[in-house]
Design a protein around this motif. Structure first.
Motif, PDB file in Angstrom:
ATOM      1  N   SER A   1     -70.611 -48.042 105.774  1.00  0.00           N
ATOM      2  CA  SER A   1     -72.044 -47.936 105.963  1.00  0.00           C
ATOM      3  C   SER A   1     -72.445 -46.604 105.348  1.00  0.00           C
ATOM      4  CB  SER A   1     -72.374 -47.952 107.452  1.00  0.00           C
ATOM      5  OG  SER A   1     -73.737 -47.658 107.654  1.00  0.00           O
ATOM      6  N   SER A   2     -73.394 -46.627 104.434  1.00  0.00           N
ATOM      7  CA  SER A   2     -73.834 -45.379 103.820  1.00  0.00           C
ATOM      8  C   SER A   2     -75.319 -45.186 104.070  1.00  0.00           C
ATOM      9  CB  SER A   2     -73.521 -45.352 102.321  1.00  0.00           C
ATOM     10  OG  SER A   2     -74.127 -46.425 101.672  1.00  0.00           O
ATOM     11  N   THR A   3     -75.680 -43.929 104.274  1.00  0.00           N
ATOM     12  CA  THR A   3     -77.065 -43.584 104.609  1.00  0.00           C
ATOM     13  C   THR A   3     -77.512 -42.421 103.720  1.00  0.00           C
ATOM     14  OG1 THR A   3     -76.714 -44.248 106.897  1.00  0.00           O
ATOM     15  CG2 THR A   3     -78.614 -42.831 106.447  1.00  0.00           C
ATOM     16  N   THR A   4     -78.595 -42.648 103.005  1.00  0.00           N
ATOM     17  CA  THR A   4     -79.204 -41.579 102.214  1.00  0.00           C
ATOM     18  C   THR A   4     -80.197 -40.861 103.101  1.00  0.00           C
ATOM     19  OG1 THR A   4     -78.966 -42.852 100.183  1.00  0.00           O
ATOM     20  CG2 THR A   4     -80.539 -41.036 100.146  1.00  0.00           C
ATOM     21  N   VAL A   5     -80.135 -39.539 103.114  1.00  0.00           N
ATOM     22  CA  VAL A   5     -80.997 -38.723 103.987  1.00  0.00           C
ATOM     23  C   VAL A   5     -82.174 -38.173 103.199  1.00  0.00           C
ATOM     24  CG1 VAL A   5     -81.066 -36.624 105.383  1.00  0.00           C
ATOM     25  CG2 VAL A   5     -79.090 -38.126 105.501  1.00  0.00           C
ATOM     26  N   ARG A   6     -83.340 -38.275 103.797  1.00  0.00           N
ATOM     27  CA  ARG A   6     -84.554 -37.684 103.236  1.00  0.00           C
ATOM     28  C   ARG A   6     -85.063 -36.658 104.245  1.00  0.00           C
ATOM     29  NH1 ARG A   6     -83.707 -38.384  98.467  1.00  0.00           N
ATOM     30  NH2 ARG A   6     -83.616 -40.486  97.698  1.00  0.00           N
ATOM     31  N   VAL A   7     -85.125 -35.386 103.828  1.00  0.00           N
ATOM     32  CA  VAL A   7     -85.547 -34.298 104.706  1.00  0.00           C
ATOM     33  C   VAL A   7     -86.968 -33.879 104.330  1.00  0.00           C
ATOM     34  CG1 VAL A   7     -85.067 -31.942 105.494  1.00  0.00           C
ATOM     35  CG2 VAL A   7     -83.164 -33.490 104.945  1.00  0.00           C
ATOM     36  N   PHE A   8     -87.832 -33.791 105.336  1.00  0.00           N
ATOM     37  CA  PHE A   8     -89.222 -33.414 105.118  1.00  0.00           C
ATOM     38  C   PHE A   8     -89.528 -32.082 105.805  1.00  0.00           C
ATOM     39  CE2 PHE A   8     -89.134 -37.998 104.735  1.00  0.00           C
ATOM     40  CZ  PHE A   8     -89.832 -38.189 103.558  1.00  0.00           C
ATOM     41  N   GLY A   9     -90.255 -31.218 105.119  1.00  0.00           N
ATOM     42  CA  GLY A   9     -90.684 -29.960 105.718  1.00  0.00           C
ATOM     43  C   GLY A   9     -92.012 -30.132 106.410  1.00  0.00           C
ATOM     44  N   LYS A  10     -92.312 -29.258 107.351  1.00  0.00           N
ATOM     45  CA  LYS A  10     -93.582 -29.367 108.096  1.00  0.00           C
ATOM     46  C   LYS A  10     -94.665 -28.595 107.385  1.00  0.00           C
ATOM     47  CE  LYS A  10     -91.450 -30.121 112.532  1.00  0.00           C
ATOM     48  NZ  LYS A  10     -91.255 -29.712 113.875  1.00  0.00           N
TER      49      LYS A  10
END
Length: 152
Positions: free
Chosen positions: A143-152
């Motif tokens: 199972s692979s998961t691509t991470v998307r990080v968002f700044g505030k």
């Protein structure tokens, strides 16, 4: 007529032919191509805010009880390179690969075999975290998961 295969391995991949004699038409034959794949993979995308805790389940459709009897490992990848973060053997504590400058003290394996990352950083954006469960030497579920990080 049917061919039943037991203990299927990758080596059984290939072309199979069934032929038989019929009267009055002669020999009849049928061919089928069998492909046995060693890995099954599911892919997900997770979105998280900067500096929050990110939890990624190992296999979305499997309970932790079903995973307890099998070895598993968590890896992180970027640009074709993969780095091992955590390995866990059945009935043994998790072993952390702390050689990673990016993830040394930020990763933990949860009781349900989910990977927890705290705090998330901007460098986590676009990284692919993958969980590999080895059910059999020739059967690995990923199972692979691509991470998307968002700044505030």
């Amino acid at each position: 007529w049917a061919l039943h295969l037991k203990n299927v391995t990758v080596s059984l991949s290939g072309q199979y032919e069934c032929s038989f004699a019929t009267y009055p038409y002669g020999t009849k034959a049928a061919k089928i191509q069998l492909t046995v794949e060693a890995e099954e993979e599911q892919h997900y995308v997770k979105e998280v805010w900067l500096n929050q805790t990110l939890e990624i389940p190992c296999l979305e459709d499997m309970t932790s009880e079903n995973l307890i009897n099998y070895p598993l490992k968590w890896l992180v990848g970027e640009n074709g390179r993969k780095e091992e973060l955590v390995t866990k053997e059945p009935s043994c504590p998790a072993v952390y690969r702390n050689g990673s400058a990016l993830y040394g003290q930020r990763v933990r394996l949860d009781l349900n075999n989910a990977l927890k990352i705290f705090p998330t950083k901007i460098t986590d954006d676009g990284r692919v975290f993958s969980c590999h469960v080895v059910y059999h030497p020739e059967r690995v579920q990923k199972s692979s998961t691509t991470v998307r990080v968002f700044g505030k």
